[in-house]
Design a protein around this motif. Structure first.
Motif, PDB file in Angstrom:
ATOM      1  N   TYR A  76      33.337 -70.235  -2.491  1.00  0.00           N
ATOM      2  CA  TYR A  76      34.032 -70.042  -3.888  1.00  0.00           C
ATOM      3  C   TYR A  76      33.216 -69.218  -4.404  1.00  0.00           C
ATOM      4  N   ALA A  77      31.981 -68.638  -4.190  1.00  0.00           N
ATOM      5  CA  ALA A  77      31.308 -66.873  -4.107  1.00  0.00           C
ATOM      6  C   ALA A  77      31.743 -65.929  -3.521  1.00  0.00           C
ATOM      7  N   LEU A  78      32.519 -65.774  -2.420  1.00  0.00           N
ATOM      8  CA  LEU A  78      33.210 -64.866  -1.664  1.00  0.00           C
ATOM      9  C   LEU A  78      34.759 -64.902  -2.162  1.00  0.00           C
ATOM     10  N   ALA A  79      35.604 -66.322  -2.782  1.00  0.00           N
ATOM     11  CA  ALA A  79      36.954 -66.008  -3.091  1.00  0.00           C
ATOM     12  C   ALA A  79      36.413 -64.972  -4.995  1.00  0.00           C
ATOM     13  N   ALA A  80      35.819 -65.905  -5.525  1.00  0.00           N
ATOM     14  CA  ALA A  80      35.415 -65.646  -7.538  1.00  0.00           C
ATOM     15  C   ALA A  80      35.612 -63.917  -6.805  1.00  0.00           C
ATOM     16  N   VAL A  81      34.484 -63.471  -6.691  1.00  0.00           N
ATOM     17  CA  VAL A  81      33.584 -62.020  -5.979  1.00  0.00           C
ATOM     18  C   VAL A  81      34.973 -61.408  -5.798  1.00  0.00           C
ATOM     19  N   ALA A  82      36.076 -61.588  -5.211  1.00  0.00           N
ATOM     20  CA  ALA A  82      36.485 -60.604  -4.083  1.00  0.00           C
ATOM     21  C   ALA A  82      38.056 -60.781  -5.322  1.00  0.00           C
ATOM     22  N   LEU A  83      38.435 -61.927  -6.056  1.00  0.00           N
ATOM     23  CA  LEU A  83      39.411 -62.290  -7.578  1.00  0.00           C
ATOM     24  C   LEU A  83      38.959 -60.936  -8.107  1.00  0.00           C
ATOM     25  N   ALA A  84      37.978 -61.161  -8.613  1.00  0.00           N
ATOM     26  CA  ALA A  84      37.080 -60.766  -9.614  1.00  0.00           C
ATOM     27  C   ALA A  84      37.243 -59.245  -9.680  1.00  0.00           C
ATOM     28  N   VAL A  85      36.411 -58.168  -8.337  1.00  0.00           N
ATOM     29  CA  VAL A  85      37.056 -57.524  -8.273  1.00  0.00           C
ATOM     30  C   VAL A  85      38.148 -56.453  -7.885  1.00  0.00           C
ATOM     31  N   LEU A  86      39.273 -57.702  -7.709  1.00  0.00           N
ATOM     32  CA  LEU A  86      40.484 -56.846  -6.909  1.00  0.00           C
ATOM     33  C   LEU A  86      41.053 -56.805  -8.508  1.00  0.00           C
ATOM     34  N   LEU A  87      40.499 -57.566  -9.918  1.00  0.00           N
ATOM     35  CA  LEU A  87      41.800 -57.658 -11.077  1.00  0.00           C
ATOM     36  C   LEU A  87      40.596 -56.127 -12.165  1.00  0.00           C
ATOM     37  N   SER A  88      39.360 -56.403 -11.878  1.00  0.00           N
ATOM     38  CA  SER A  88      37.763 -55.767 -12.690  1.00  0.00           C
ATOM     39  C   SER A  88      38.729 -53.871 -11.974  1.00  0.00           C
ATOM     40  N   ALA A  89      38.769 -53.923 -10.762  1.00  0.00           N
ATOM     41  CA  ALA A  89      38.750 -52.631 -10.117  1.00  0.00           C
ATOM     42  C   ALA A  89      39.483 -51.568 -10.595  1.00  0.00           C
ATOM     43  N   PRO A  90      41.068 -51.808 -11.022  1.00  0.00           N
ATOM     44  CA  PRO A  90      42.274 -50.782 -11.707  1.00  0.00           C
ATOM     45  C   PRO A  90      42.613 -51.161 -13.046  1.00  0.00           C
ATOM     46  N   ALA A  91      41.432 -52.013 -13.502  1.00  0.00           N
ATOM     47  CA  ALA A  91      40.808 -51.974 -14.959  1.00  0.00           C
ATOM     48  C   ALA A  91      39.849 -51.087 -15.402  1.00  0.00           C
ATOM     49  N   GLY A  92      38.866 -51.455 -14.810  1.00  0.00           N
ATOM     50  CA  GLY A  92      38.166 -50.140 -15.016  1.00  0.00           C
ATOM     51  C   GLY A  92      38.433 -49.131 -14.571  1.00  0.00           C
ATOM     52  N   TYR A  93      39.656 -48.681 -14.352  1.00  0.00           N
ATOM     53  CA  TYR A  93      40.056 -47.373 -13.541  1.00  0.00           C
ATOM     54  C   TYR A  93      40.996 -46.913 -14.700  1.00  0.00           C
ATOM     55  N   ALA A  94      41.635 -47.753 -15.029  1.00  0.00           N
ATOM     56  CA  ALA A  94      42.627 -47.509 -16.138  1.00  0.00           C
ATOM     57  C   ALA A  94      41.936 -47.463 -17.542  1.00  0.00           C
ATOM     58  N   ALA A  95      40.328 -47.721 -17.560  1.00  0.00           N
ATOM     59  CA  ALA A  95      39.815 -47.450 -19.298  1.00  0.00           C
ATOM     60  C   ALA A  95      39.384 -46.378 -19.238  1.00  0.00           C
ATOM     61  N   SER A  96      38.515 -46.085 -17.606  1.00  0.00           N
ATOM     62  CA  SER A  96      38.046 -45.042 -17.714  1.00  0.00           C
ATOM     63  C   SER A  96      38.897 -43.150 -17.397  1.00  0.00           C
ATOM     64  N   ARG A  97      40.734 -43.434 -17.025  1.00  0.00           N
ATOM     65  CA  ARG A  97      41.463 -41.618 -17.469  1.00  0.00           C
ATOM     66  C   ARG A  97      41.910 -42.209 -17.994  1.00  0.00           C
ATOM     67  N   PHE A  98      42.951 -43.322 -19.188  1.00  0.00           N
ATOM     68  CA  PHE A  98      44.246 -43.710 -19.575  1.00  0.00           C
ATOM     69  C   PHE A  98      43.202 -43.408 -21.186  1.00  0.00           C
ATOM     70  N   GLU A  99      43.896 -43.320 -21.711  1.00  0.00           N
ATOM     71  CA  GLU A  99      43.908 -43.541 -23.537  1.00  0.00           C
ATOM     72  C   GLU A  99      44.743 -43.842 -24.827  1.00  0.00           C
ATOM     73  N   PHE A 100      44.558 -44.379 -24.314  1.00  0.00           N
ATOM     74  CA  PHE A 100      45.301 -45.670 -25.732  1.00  0.00           C
ATOM     75  C   PHE A 100      44.551 -45.669 -26.441  1.00  0.00           C
ATOM     76  N   ARG A 101      45.722 -46.191 -27.747  1.00  0.00           N
ATOM     77  CA  ARG A 101      44.865 -46.244 -29.332  1.00  0.00           C
ATOM     78  C   ARG A 101      44.810 -48.179 -28.777  1.00  0.00           C
ATOM     79  N   GLY A 102      43.100 -48.438 -29.795  1.00  0.00           N
ATOM     80  CA  GLY A 102      42.320 -49.483 -29.317  1.00  0.00           C
ATOM     81  C   GLY A 102      41.602 -49.486 -28.425  1.00  0.00           C
ATOM     82  N   LYS A 103      41.704 -48.244 -27.758  1.00  0.00           N
ATOM     83  CA  LYS A 103      40.779 -48.791 -26.347  1.00  0.00           C
ATOM     84  C   LYS A 103      39.624 -48.915 -26.745  1.00  0.00           C
ATOM     85  N   ARG A 104      38.843 -48.399 -28.013  1.00  0.00           N
ATOM     86  CA  ARG A 104      37.627 -48.633 -27.515  1.00  0.00           C
ATOM     87  C   ARG A 104      37.530 -50.397 -28.211  1.00  0.00           C
ATOM     88  N   ALA A 105      38.781 -51.021 -28.940  1.00  0.00           N
ATOM     89  CA  ALA A 105      38.422 -52.023 -29.911  1.00  0.00           C
ATOM     90  C   ALA A 105      38.984 -53.100 -28.273  1.00  0.00           C
TER      91      ALA A 105
END
Length: 277
Positions: A76-105
């Motif tokens: 459970y621990a390894l699979a949940a962390v792997a899934l979370a990182v797999l989803l969060s890494a691209p999302a964090g990159y997009a949040a850092s590099r892309f600007e879009f309306r309502g980003k902060r919200a």
């Protein structure tokens, strides 16, 4: 000079108090696990065991469900962390590099989901899973635990990516690289300490999670070490404290080992997002 020395003494005093606050209960648990049950309940109590024994640890490892409980905790621990990182890494990159309306919200909305107590969602989630026939499903447990990790991990990844100079992105894109290639070839290798830090925090959180598995996977075949440990306290026969303490120590060893092995990456990862390049 006198002020500097006073501050140093104060710092060491505070650190000593904090260390003792942590070590004394841990030491008591370890020493209790080495005592016989007669010594544990003796009055007045003693801190050190008079006749140390590993019988409680042998009983833990001989428990019929210990192997499956341990496997479930690790899985459970390894699979949940792997899934979370797999989803969060691209999302964090997009949040850092892309600007879009309502980003902060949007980012605040993502973060706010982690502030909802898990207990508040317990009943509706249970009824939903029960109606869908998804109770005692390992994949559901993994998704639920990953969902709890994703909001904070996205924010962590955004800060880690923010620390990487944007000039590196621009240089690769001038050479014809796509955003995905920039992310996978340039950004990910540079934020590996941050990923490691997020993974360690995620493993600790998931490993210590009791309520999710206890509520949504009540069958013995799907329970974890944490659920098995709590069940010892509610045993109808009574509590064997040396056994319970030995069980608790065994449950803690994997997390301590992971932290010790990843300590260098963990510390550098936590400080990576503190200063932007």
């Amino acid at each position: 000079m006198h002020i500097h020395r006073s501050e140093k003494i104060l710092s060491w005093t505070v650190l000593t108090v904090l260390v003792l606050t942590v070590l004394i209960p841990l030491s008591w648990a370890v020493f209790t696990s080495l005592k016989s049950e007669t010594s544990v309940i003796a009055y007045p109590p003693t801190f050190l065991p008079t006749d140390p024994s590993l019988s409680a640890y042998k009983a833990v490892f001989r428990n019929q469900t210990f192997a499956s409980d341990l496997f479930n905790s690790v899985f459970y621990a390894l699979a949940a962390v792997a899934l979370a990182v797999l989803l969060s890494a691209p999302a964090g990159y997009a949040a850092s590099r892309f600007e879009f309306r309502g980003k902060r919200a949007v980012m605040l909305l993502i973060l706010s989901t982690s502030m909802v107590p898990a207990v508040a969602l317990l009943v509706p989630t249970y009824y939903l899973l029960d109606k869908l026939g998804l109770l005692n499903n390992p994949m559901v447990i993994i998704v639920l635990q990953a969902a709890r990790l994703v909001p904070q991990t996205v924010w962590f990844m955004q800060n880690f990516v923010d620390a990487v100079p944007r000039e590196l992105d621009e240089a690769t894109q001038v050479d014809g690289a796509s955003h995905w290639q920039t992310f996978t070839k340039i950004i990910l290798p540079l934020v590996r300490p941050g990923i490691a830090a997020s993974a360690v925090i995620g493993v600790i959180t998931t490993w210590n999670d009791y309520i999710t598995v206890a509520a949504f996977a009540p069958e013995v075949a799907y329970r974890t070490l944490q659920v098995a440990l709590v069940n010892q306290v509610f045993d109808s026969i009574g509590i064997t404290w040396s056994y319970v303490m030995a069980f608790a120590v065994v449950c803690s060893i994997p997390i301590v080992a992971i932290f010790m092995l990843a300590q260098r990456w963990f510390i550098s990862g936590l400080t990576a997002g503190a200063v932007k390049g």
